[in-house]
Structures are given as structure tokens and as C-alpha cells.
Design a protein around this motif. Structure first.
Motif, short mmCIF file in Angstrom:
data_model
loop_
_atom_site.label_atom_id
_atom_site.label_comp_id
_atom_site.label_asym_id
_atom_site.label_seq_id
_atom_site.Cartn_x
_atom_site.Cartn_y
_atom_site.Cartn_z
N MET A 97 0.95 -1.30 -0.14
CA MET A 97 -0.09 -0.06 0.04
C MET A 97 0.79 1.39 0.01
N PRO A 98 0.63 2.28 -0.81
CA PRO A 98 1.60 3.53 -1.07
C PRO A 98 1.32 4.20 0.08
N GLU A 99 2.40 4.94 0.70
CA GLU A 99 2.47 5.90 1.62
C GLU A 99 1.74 7.25 1.10
N ALA A 100 0.87 7.73 2.07
CA ALA A 100 0.19 8.81 1.62
C ALA A 100 0.96 10.04 1.59
N ARG A 101 0.67 10.96 0.27
CA ARG A 101 1.69 11.91 -0.26
C ARG A 101 1.61 12.96 1.09
N ARG A 102 2.40 13.53 1.49
CA ARG A 102 2.67 14.59 2.34
C ARG A 102 2.70 15.86 1.78
N ARG A 103 1.86 16.97 2.27
CA ARG A 103 1.58 18.42 1.45
C ARG A 103 2.73 19.25 1.83
N ASN A 104 3.40 19.85 1.04
CA ASN A 104 4.38 20.96 1.53
C ASN A 104 3.84 21.99 0.93
N HIS A 105 4.84 23.12 1.28
CA HIS A 105 4.31 24.54 0.86
C HIS A 105 4.11 24.66 -0.44
N ARG A 106 4.88 24.21 -1.25
CA ARG A 106 4.60 24.26 -2.69
C ARG A 106 3.66 23.51 -3.50
N SER A 107 3.26 22.23 -2.74
CA SER A 107 2.16 21.49 -3.22
C SER A 107 0.75 22.14 -2.67
N ALA A 108 0.93 22.89 -1.66
CA ALA A 108 -0.22 23.44 -0.85
C ALA A 108 -0.76 24.60 -1.77
N ARG A 109 0.44 25.44 -2.05
CA ARG A 109 0.33 26.48 -3.01
C ARG A 109 -0.56 26.24 -4.13
N GLN A 110 0.17 25.32 -4.92
CA GLN A 110 -0.50 24.94 -6.31
C GLN A 110 -1.80 24.31 -6.15
N ALA A 111 -2.29 23.46 -5.10
CA ALA A 111 -3.54 23.01 -4.76
C ALA A 111 -4.57 24.44 -4.78
N GLY A 112 -3.96 25.27 -3.78
CA GLY A 112 -4.78 26.63 -3.69
C GLY A 112 -5.08 27.26 -4.99
N THR A 113 -4.02 27.56 -5.55
CA THR A 113 -4.29 28.09 -6.98
C THR A 113 -5.08 27.43 -7.93
N ARG A 114 -4.97 26.11 -7.89
CA ARG A 114 -6.05 25.08 -8.77
C ARG A 114 -7.40 25.46 -8.32
N PHE A 115 -7.51 25.34 -7.05
CA PHE A 115 -8.80 25.57 -6.30
C PHE A 115 -9.45 26.92 -6.67
N GLU A 116 -8.69 28.06 -6.64
CA GLU A 116 -9.09 29.37 -7.05
C GLU A 116 -9.58 29.26 -8.55
N ARG A 117 -8.80 28.90 -9.26
CA ARG A 117 -9.10 28.82 -10.85
C ARG A 117 -10.33 27.91 -11.04
N ASP A 118 -10.52 26.99 -10.52
CA ASP A 118 -11.59 26.16 -10.67
C ASP A 118 -13.16 26.91 -10.18
N ILE A 119 -12.92 27.47 -9.03
CA ILE A 119 -14.09 28.30 -8.67
C ILE A 119 -14.21 29.37 -9.53
N ALA A 120 -13.09 30.21 -9.83
CA ALA A 120 -13.53 31.36 -10.76
C ALA A 120 -14.10 30.91 -12.07
N ASP A 121 -13.64 29.96 -12.78
CA ASP A 121 -14.23 29.44 -14.03
C ASP A 121 -15.51 28.89 -13.80
N HIS A 122 -16.10 28.25 -12.75
CA HIS A 122 -17.29 28.05 -12.32
C HIS A 122 -18.34 29.08 -12.39
N LEU A 123 -17.70 30.24 -11.62
CA LEU A 123 -18.75 31.45 -11.52
C LEU A 123 -18.59 32.08 -12.71
N ALA A 124 -17.70 32.22 -13.61
CA ALA A 124 -17.77 32.80 -14.79
C ALA A 124 -18.77 32.19 -15.62
N ARG A 125 -18.58 30.80 -15.59
CA ARG A 125 -19.50 30.14 -16.81
C ARG A 125 -21.08 30.28 -16.22
#
Length: 131
Positions: free
Chosen positions: A1-29
């Protein structure tokens, strides 16, 4: 069973940016194609999503949206941050959109606001503002 990936500062920022983009695109649509993700502005941050406005029938005031993609709820901290950004943007209301973990649909994420923000969304005026 693979070990769970740990979130670091960079991956957290990337996830936040993707989330912001998804929400903005949904509202724009579904709301207004002028809604988009904002560029970060530091101390005078005006929220993560720009171009959100009330219906023209409700004074056409701006609405600040702050996005959070984190596993820990910090509603008090988020509310204070959103309130400061609302003031920075001279907006009538501020909303915090936070990730509903395990759910990828942007339209199914959580939205939190104060009751005064809800009143502003429904009426176009904040309760503490002069009528």
C-alpha cells in the motif's frame, strides 16, 4: 500500500491556485464571464476572485471571494481575512469558499459568510451602512 503523499508548502500553494481557478471558472460560466482569478497583491489583498457583483437590481456592489483549500477549518481567521479584503476592495460583502474534500465539482464546495454579508447579498446594503 503506497504511503500517503505529504503536502509541502509548494504543493499546498499549487492546490490553492487550482482551487481558485476552478471556482473562478465555474462562477464565470454560470454568473458573469467577467469573473476571474485575481493576482496576489500582498498586504492590500482584495480577495482571490474578482469581477463578482450583485445583481444590478441590488445596487451593483462588488463582492469579495476568498478561497481556501485546506483540511483544517479556521472560520474565525478566514472571516477576519475576508472582512479586511472586503474593506480593501470597498465591497458590499465578503464570502469564503472552502474546499469540500473528496468533492471535485466546483459548484459543490462550501461557502461561508457572516449574517451581515448575507444581508448585503440579499439587499445590496450592509446593516451597518447608512441607508
Amino acid at each position: 500500500m503506497p504511503e500517503a503523499r505529504r503536502r509541502n508548502h509548494r504543493s499546498a500553494r499549487q492546490a490553492g491556485t487550482r482551487f481558485e481557478r476552478d471556482i473562478a471558472d465555474h462562477l464565470a460560466r454560470w454568473v458573469d464571464d467577467r469573473i476571474d482569478r485575481r493576482v496576489k497583491t500582498g498586504a492590500n489583498d482584495r480577495g482571490d476572485i474578482g469581477g463578482v457583483r450583485l445583481s444590478p437590481a441590488l445596487a451593483n456592489g462588488r463582492v469579495v471571494i476568498e478561497c481556501k483549500n485546506t483540511t483544517r477549518l479556521a472560520l474565525g481567521t478566514w472571516a477576519a481575512e475576508t472582512a479586511a479584503e472586503r474593506g480593501n476592495d470597498d465591497a458590499v460583502a465578503g464570502l469564503t469558499v472552502h474546499k469540500r474534500h473528496g468533492v471535485s465539482d466546483p459548484g459543490a464546495q462550501w461557502v461561508t459568510c457572516t449574517v451581515n454579508d448575507l444581508v448585503a447579498l440579499l439587499t445590496g446594503h450592509r446593516p451597518e451602512d447608512p441607508a
